[in-house]
Write a protein that holds these residues in place. Structure first.
Motif, PDB file in Angstrom:
ATOM      1  N   GLU A  56       0.838  -1.208   0.000  1.00 18.24           N
ATOM      2  CA  GLU A  56       0.000   0.000   0.000  1.00 18.24           C
ATOM      3  C   GLU A  56       0.878   1.267   0.000  1.00 18.24           C
ATOM      4  N   ARG A  57       1.867   1.295   0.892  1.00 16.10           N
ATOM      5  CA  ARG A  57       2.783   2.447   0.954  1.00 16.10           C
ATOM      6  C   ARG A  57       3.555   2.621  -0.359  1.00 16.10           C
ATOM      7  N   LEU A  58       4.055   1.492  -0.876  1.00  8.06           N
ATOM      8  CA  LEU A  58       4.854   1.557  -2.108  1.00  8.06           C
ATOM      9  C   LEU A  58       4.026   2.159  -3.241  1.00  8.06           C
ATOM     10  N   ARG A  59       2.757   1.776  -3.307  1.00  5.87           N
ATOM     11  CA  ARG A  59       1.877   2.319  -4.349  1.00  5.87           C
ATOM     12  C   ARG A  59       1.665   3.808  -4.159  1.00  5.87           C
ATOM     13  N   GLU A  60       1.440   4.207  -2.889  1.00  7.37           N
ATOM     14  CA  GLU A  60       1.256   5.639  -2.589  1.00  7.37           C
ATOM     15  C   GLU A  60       2.443   6.454  -3.085  1.00  7.37           C
ATOM     16  N   TRP A  61       3.633   5.859  -3.014  1.00  7.83           N
ATOM     17  CA  TRP A  61       4.833   6.591  -3.397  1.00  7.83           C
ATOM     18  C   TRP A  61       5.194   6.409  -4.866  1.00  7.83           C
ATOM     19  N   GLY A  62       4.301   5.824  -5.631  1.00  8.45           N
ATOM     20  CA  GLY A  62       4.484   5.777  -7.083  1.00  8.45           C
ATOM     21  C   GLY A  62       5.290   4.603  -7.594  1.00  8.45           C
ATOM     22  N   CYS A  63       5.493   3.585  -6.761  1.00  2.52           N
ATOM     23  CA  CYS A  63       6.227   2.402  -7.234  1.00  2.52           C
ATOM     24  C   CYS A  63       5.317   1.513  -8.067  1.00  2.52           C
TER      25      CYS A  63
ATOM     26  N   VAL B 181       7.648  -6.598  -4.063  1.00  5.02           N
ATOM     27  CA  VAL B 181       8.730  -5.779  -4.600  1.00  5.02           C
ATOM     28  C   VAL B 181       8.131  -4.500  -5.171  1.00  5.02           C
ATOM     29  N   GLY B 182       8.689  -3.356  -4.782  1.00  2.00           N
ATOM     30  CA  GLY B 182       8.301  -2.070  -5.348  1.00  2.00           C
ATOM     31  C   GLY B 182       9.432  -1.561  -6.222  1.00  2.00           C
ATOM     32  N   VAL B 183       9.095  -1.144  -7.434  1.00  2.00           N
ATOM     33  CA  VAL B 183      10.122  -0.640  -8.356  1.00  2.00           C
ATOM     34  C   VAL B 183       9.844   0.831  -8.626  1.00  2.00           C
ATOM     35  N   LEU B 184      10.846   1.661  -8.362  1.00  2.00           N
ATOM     36  CA  LEU B 184      10.732   3.093  -8.595  1.00  2.00           C
ATOM     37  C   LEU B 184      11.733   3.454  -9.694  1.00  2.00           C
ATOM     38  N   ALA B 185      11.220   3.581 -10.929  1.00  2.00           N
ATOM     39  CA  ALA B 185      12.093   3.884 -12.068  1.00  2.00           C
ATOM     40  C   ALA B 185      12.207   5.396 -12.186  1.00  2.00           C
ATOM     41  N   ASN B 186      13.456   5.878 -12.237  1.00  2.00           N
ATOM     42  CA  ASN B 186      13.678   7.334 -12.244  1.00  2.00           C
ATOM     43  C   ASN B 186      14.787   7.673 -13.233  1.00  2.00           C
ATOM     44  N   GLY B 187      14.544   7.281 -14.483  1.00  2.00           N
ATOM     45  CA  GLY B 187      15.491   7.635 -15.542  1.00  2.00           C
ATOM     46  C   GLY B 187      16.658   6.674 -15.644  1.00  2.00           C
ATOM     47  N   ASP B 188      17.602   7.046 -16.522  1.00  5.84           N
ATOM     48  CA  ASP B 188      18.783   6.202 -16.749  1.00  5.84           C
ATOM     49  C   ASP B 188      19.665   6.175 -15.516  1.00  5.84           C
ATOM     50  N   GLY B 189      20.360   5.071 -15.374  1.00  5.81           N
ATOM     51  CA  GLY B 189      21.290   4.966 -14.249  1.00  5.81           C
ATOM     52  C   GLY B 189      21.278   3.566 -13.683  1.00  5.81           C
ATOM     53  N   PRO B 190      22.065   3.347 -12.634  1.00  5.23           N
ATOM     54  CA  PRO B 190      22.156   2.011 -12.043  1.00  5.23           C
ATOM     55  C   PRO B 190      20.850   1.581 -11.380  1.00  5.23           C
TER      56      PRO B 190
ATOM     57  N   LEU C 271      10.656   1.234   4.022  1.00  4.38           N
ATOM     58  CA  LEU C 271       9.551   2.089   3.560  1.00  4.38           C
ATOM     59  C   LEU C 271       9.950   3.555   3.666  1.00  4.38           C
ATOM     60  N   GLY C 272      10.636   3.907   4.741  1.00  3.63           N
ATOM     61  CA  GLY C 272      11.094   5.288   4.919  1.00  3.63           C
ATOM     62  C   GLY C 272      12.057   5.704   3.819  1.00  3.63           C
ATOM     63  N   ALA C 273      12.991   4.821   3.492  1.00  3.23           N
ATOM     64  CA  ALA C 273      13.974   5.146   2.449  1.00  3.23           C
ATOM     65  C   ALA C 273      13.283   5.331   1.100  1.00  3.23           C
ATOM     66  N   VAL C 274      12.316   4.454   0.784  1.00  8.97           N
ATOM     67  CA  VAL C 274      11.588   4.589  -0.487  1.00  8.97           C
ATOM     68  C   VAL C 274      10.813   5.910  -0.485  1.00  8.97           C
TER      69      VAL C 274
ATOM     70  N   GLY D  93      18.153   6.610 -11.886  1.00 10.09           N
ATOM     71  CA  GLY D  93      18.342   5.163 -11.923  1.00 10.09           C
ATOM     72  C   GLY D  93      17.064   4.488 -11.476  1.00 10.09           C
ATOM     73  N   THR D  94      17.196   3.249 -10.995  1.00  6.83           N
ATOM     74  CA  THR D  94      16.015   2.495 -10.573  1.00  6.83           C
ATOM     75  C   THR D  94      16.229   1.938  -9.170  1.00  6.83           C
ATOM     76  N   LEU D  95      15.234   2.175  -8.326  1.00  6.62           N
ATOM     77  CA  LEU D  95      15.267   1.649  -6.961  1.00  6.62           C
ATOM     78  C   LEU D  95      14.342   0.438  -6.898  1.00  6.62           C
TER      79      LEU D  95
END
Ligand code: ZN
Ligand code: ZN
Length: 431
Positions: free
Chosen positions: A53-60, A72-81, A132-135, A147-149
């Motif tokens: 639920e939290r991961l979705r709220e944060w756009g993962c 697993v929550g994936v947060l894609a934020n452009g090119d990078g590691p 969750l805090g770090a995400v 990159g992608t988290l």
């Protein structure tokens, strides 16, 4: 390597962490809620749903039900590691005795159907809250990194089954391939501290159930029986010579017989006896040496007693060793030294075990795993001064293990962000 200046957090990291003041009340509430509602290994439905639920709220992009309750929550934020951060979800069958206002009174049915108390006695509620805090912080400051988290919430760490279950359920095909994997564990050290270690950090663990067979009979007539109780007793004593007599002093290992069961009453010689033991080692050669010595001794003691049947050996759980990649660890340790100053330092070798490494191993990528302290720093210092840390500081799996909420959560959230930004931050290069 040049020594990092104290508290020289880079600007991108500082900007991401600036969001912590805002997020803190929510994270503390999340932690207390998870602590009050622990779930046994493989049953982490509520915890997994909260995380998703939290991961979705944060756009993962959220993947649920991997290897049972894995999320697993994936947060894609452009090119990078791509950086994978991992937390474990499960609690233990322990009756909480912390006296905390948010202590658990939960019970659940374990895998054998028995009703047991449940407690977050290993602090996995800290791990979930910190991840969750770090995400949350990274999601709110996307302009500061690229990159992608990948935030991975793993079930069933305590049984050693969860990481393997996620891998077997096709994890590698369902998420972006990470360049590096990072994880942490709260330990009985002063809260606020972080400890890294290159190379061997956690032991491999092998648990065995051994059954030895005699011949039952009347307690008054041992001459017509073969006594499995004596056989098992000899085995338990003799097994203690493996570490003391067969390994070098420089080759650390632990062998514990945690369960010994035979018979039901005093005047009957039973048919069989059961021994459950646990072996901790740090390298494959030592592991093989200890396990083969166990078999040799058990077999020889059965022969010595004239056992009627060969003993049986059943592997009940197995954890791989955790061996931190040197380059990855150096990179994270340098960033920790810069951010945490003298609160960061080397961590001692641990005899605990983890299945985390099976996740990076499935991708063939490097990893590092570090410790954060969870004990009230003043209480810890007092115990250290009295020389009573072993007695007075409750360890993981104790019914009294009660990490202080702060600075434990702030430290765990910051450590994950600082480490992730070693790759995702502008200055971090491409991993
Ligand atoms: Zn544990
Ligand atoms: Zn744990």
């Amino acid at each position: 390597m040049a020594a990092a200046p104290q508290h020289a957090t880079d600007p991108a990291t500082a900007a991401v962490l600036a969001g912590l003041d805002d997020l803190r009340p929510e994270l503390e509430a999340c932690y207390r809620d998870l602590h009050t509602h622990p779930e046994l290994s493989g049953q982490e439905h509520r915890t997994a749903a909260r995380a998703a639920e939290r991961l979705r709220e944060w756009g993962c992009t959220v993947h649920e039900g991997i290897g049972g309750t894995g999320v697993v929550g994936v947060l894609a934020n452009g090119d990078g590691p791509t950086v994978l951060l991992r937390a474990d979800l499960d609690a233990l069958p322990v009756r909480e005795d912390t006296g905390l206002p948010y202590a658990s009174t939960a019970t659940a049915r374990d895998a054998t159907g028995e009703q047991v108390p449940v407690m977050h006695a290993c602090g996995h509620d800290v791990h979930v809250s910190c991840l969750l805090g770090a995400v949350g912080l990274l999601a709110r400051a996307r302009e500061r990194w690229h990159g992608t988290l990948v935030a991975l919430f793993q079930p069933a760490e305590e049984t050693g089954a969860g990481a393997d279950a996620m891998v077997a359920d096709g994890l590698a095909a369902r998420i972006p391939r990470p360049d590096v994997a990072l994880a942490q564990h709260v330990l009985p050290a002063p809260a606020g501290s972080v400890g890294t270690r290159s190379g061997s950090f956690l032991s491999a663990a092998d648990s065995l159930r051994i059954t030895v067979y005699g011949r039952g009979g009347h307690g008054s007539a041992p001459q017509s029986a073969i006594d499995p109780v004596v056989m098992a007793a000899m085995i338990v004593v003799r097994l203690q010579t493996i570490v003391s007599r067969e390994l070098a002093a420089t080759q650390p290992a632990v062998l514990t017989v945690g369960s010994l069961r035979a018979g039901t009453t005093g005047n009957v010689i039973p048919e069989s006896a059961e021994i459950q033991l646990n072996v901790r080692t740090y390298d494959e050669e030592t592991r093989q040496r200890v396990l083969s010595a166990v078999r040799r001794i058990v077999q020889a003691e059965c022969d010595a007693s004239g056992a009627t049947r060969a003993p049986t050996f059943e592997e009940t759980s197995r954890f791989p060793p955790t061996v931190n990649d040197e380059q990855t660890t150096d990179r994270v340790a340098a960033a920790f030294a810069a951010h945490f100053g003298d609160r960061a330092g080397p961590a001692p070798l641990q005899t605990a075990s983890e299945d985390f490494s099976q996740i990076p191993d499935a991708f063939g990528i490097p990893y590092t795993y570090w410790g954060i302290g969870g004990i009230d720093p003043r209480a810890f210092e007092e115990a250290r001064r009295r020389g009573t840390v072993q007695q007075d500081v409750p360890t993981n799996h104790s019914a009294r293990f009660a990490p202080v909420v702060q600075p434990t959560l702030d430290t765990g959230v910051s450590a994950l962000v600082v480490a992730a930004l070693c790759w995702l931050g502008g200055a971090g290069g491409d991993g």
